[in-house]
Design an enzyme around this catalytic site. Structure first.
Site, PDB file in Angstrom:
ATOM      1  N   GLU A  59       0.816  -1.215   0.000  1.00  0.00           N
ATOM      2  CA  GLU A  59       0.000   0.000   0.000  1.00  0.00           C
ATOM      3  C   GLU A  59       0.851   1.268   0.000  1.00  0.00           C
ATOM      4  O   GLU A  59       0.792   2.088   0.917  1.00  0.00           O
ATOM      5  CB  GLU A  59      -0.955  -0.004   1.199  1.00  0.00           C
ATOM      6  CG  GLU A  59      -1.911  -1.176   1.194  1.00  0.00           C
ATOM      7  CD  GLU A  59      -2.914  -1.168   2.336  1.00  0.00           C
ATOM      8  OE1 GLU A  59      -3.838  -1.987   2.289  1.00  0.00           O
ATOM      9  OE2 GLU A  59      -2.773  -0.345   3.266  1.00  0.00           O
TER      10      GLU A  59
ATOM     11  N   GLU B 176      -4.660  -8.742   1.017  1.00  0.00           N
ATOM     12  CA  GLU B 176      -5.346  -8.352   2.254  1.00  0.00           C
ATOM     13  C   GLU B 176      -6.830  -8.243   1.977  1.00  0.00           C
ATOM     14  O   GLU B 176      -7.239  -7.688   0.958  1.00  0.00           O
ATOM     15  CB  GLU B 176      -4.876  -6.985   2.774  1.00  0.00           C
ATOM     16  CG  GLU B 176      -3.539  -6.957   3.471  1.00  0.00           C
ATOM     17  CD  GLU B 176      -3.223  -5.571   4.040  1.00  0.00           C
ATOM     18  OE1 GLU B 176      -4.172  -4.822   4.370  1.00  0.00           O
ATOM     19  OE2 GLU B 176      -2.036  -5.253   4.140  1.00  0.00           O
TER      20      GLU B 176
END
Length: 462
Positions: free
Chosen positions: A170, A365
């Site tokens: 991220e 995720e």
């Protein structure tokens, strides 16, 4: 049994984590502070119950127990982070911490001894604090150079033991929250610095890929926070709003990682708004020649947009192009404030197949955070989290469906194996399959963990 719900052979099923959110500060010196430590120390009152990264989930002392639990409950994969600030004794002097090397080596070996696959992220926001204080973090070229040295040293140590590496997890989140939204450290509104930092992370990814090519068995990927964009309608203005939102929220990284190029409109729009980043032509060449081997998708919620009805007056970012749209059929997690939309995983899969050459990817995720889970404790003493079972089941089923329809999807990892620290929210919202008792640090399986074990033993979703 529905054949469509069979878990594919060699499908990675397990959990994901990040170092600063689970390890705690044990074993680190004052010179090894990370972004999270700096963020917390700047103003502890911002963090829920003023709980910061000092202990987190204390994985540093519990990793053998935690990894054994994952294996006992039949998971085959665990993704964790080697924390840059811990690995380097001195990030500026490029000195490796031998105790950290020994710790991470034992984590890797423990995962493998229990028959699981280790996946390693090299940076999950936890840049050494000294690089933020001295060089303004990813906004500077010096940080890129120091990151390259760090990656080289990590791969020198562990390339024989781990084959799946990820340059970043991220990469956009701490930049957008810190330099545009002003809600995370360093709490500023400065889009030029933000997009410079984005570019440097894209360039650093290419450099990490280039380093990885020296090792025959190593694959280097990146994990993106994917927020698929959905337009309110097919009206031209709504569609245009969705297009530009997607350009900055998705394609900025996805095109760079999977096509080797930053979209030309990024340069046009940033120039128009006076916040184009500095770059060299050789940087673009390096990005083109060093595309990632594997993409991780961190998916939690979609973005729904409509054309702006009023002028945007904040620092330049994707919000310039759109206003939020609340879909009338929305399913909503009120505790976290996020829409629940499992079908987005299928939509992401089809997009990668059609627009990006069906490059290999997996869900790195996916999970749900719930506040005050103690209200769901049953008579047997554990959290009866049927909501998490339902959430995982529906999202996993779309990953399996996509794989069955020819998408190059290789797995599904849950966030997370244990309740963990989050920036500002601390332990307010719980994500774990294991409950963490913050007073005793005892780990208690939730109902979702028992459910997952049953699914993995039988090899299919009910």
């Amino acid at each position: 049994m529905n054949q469509k719900n069979l878990i594919p052979d060699h499908f990675m099923i397990g959990t994901s984590s990040s170092a600063w959110q689970i390890e705690g500060c044990a074993g680190k010196s004052e010179t090894q502070k990370s972004w999270a430590d700096l963020f917390y120390e700047t103003d502890p009152s911002r963090w829920h119950d003023q709980i910061g990264p000092e202990k987190a989930s204390d994985f540093y002392h519990h990793y053998k127990e935690d990894i054994k639990t994952m294996a006992d409950f039949k998971m085959n994969t665990f993704r964790f982070t080697i924390q840059w600030a811990r690995f380097m004794k001195d990030a500026l002097k490029k000195e490796v911490d031998k105790e950290a090397v020994a710790y991470y080596r034992d984590v890797i070996q423990t995962i493998k001894v229990h028959g699981m696959k280790p996946i390693v992220s090299l940076e999950h926001w936890d840049i050494p604090a000294i690089l933020l204080e001295k060089y303004d973090g990813w906004a500077s070229r010096e940080t890129v150079d120091l990151y390259v040295d760090y990656v080289q040293k990590v791969l020198d140590e562990f390339h024989d033991e781990v084959d799946l590496w990820f340059a970043f997890t991220e990469p956009n989140i701490p930049i957008d929250n810190g330099y545009i939204k002003k809600i995370w450290y360093p709490f500023v509104h400065d889009p030029q610095r933000a997009y410079q930092a984005h570019f440097h992370k894209i360039l650093a990814t290419a450099k990490a890929v280039e380093i990885s090519r020296k090792y025959e068995n190593v694959k280097m990927g990146a994990m993106v926070h994917m927020t698929p964009v959905y337009s309110r309608s097919k009206d031209a203005r709504d569609v245009e709003a969705a297009y530009y939102t997607d350009l900055f929220e998705v394609r900025l990284y996805l095109d760079a990682y999977l096509k080797g190029e930053i979209p030309s409109e990024i340069f046009t729009e940033l120039s128009k708004h006076g916040c184009l980043f500095e770059f060299k032509e050789e940087d673009l060449k390096q990005i083109k020649e060093n595309q990632i081997d594997l993409l991780g998708i961190d998916y939690y919620f979609p973005i729904r947009v409509k054309a702006r009805e009023s002028a945007y007056d904040g620092p330049f970012c994707s919000k310039y192009y759109y206003e939020d749209y609340v879909w009338p059929q929305r399913e909503y997690n009120a505790d976290r404030g996020w829409e629940i939309y499992p079908q987005a995983i299928y939509d992401i899969a089809m997009r990668i197949k059609k627009e990006y050459g069906n490059k290999p990817w997996f869900i790195s995720e996916n999970g749900i955070g719930i506040e005050n889970e103690n209200r769901f404790r049953n008579n047997d003493g554990y959290i009866d989290d049927e909501y998490r079972i339902d959430f995982i089941k529906r999202h996993l089923s779309y990953a399996i469906k996509a794989q069955a329809e020819g998408c190059n999807c290789h797995g599904y990892l849950i966030w997370s194996f244990i309740d963990n620290l989050s920036a500002i929210n601390a332990f307010k919202n719980r994500y774990g399959l294991l409950e963490l008792d913050l007073d005793t640090y005892k780990r208690i399986p939730k109902k979702s963990l028992y459910w997952l074990k049953k699914v993995l033993e039988q090899g299919y979703l009910d």
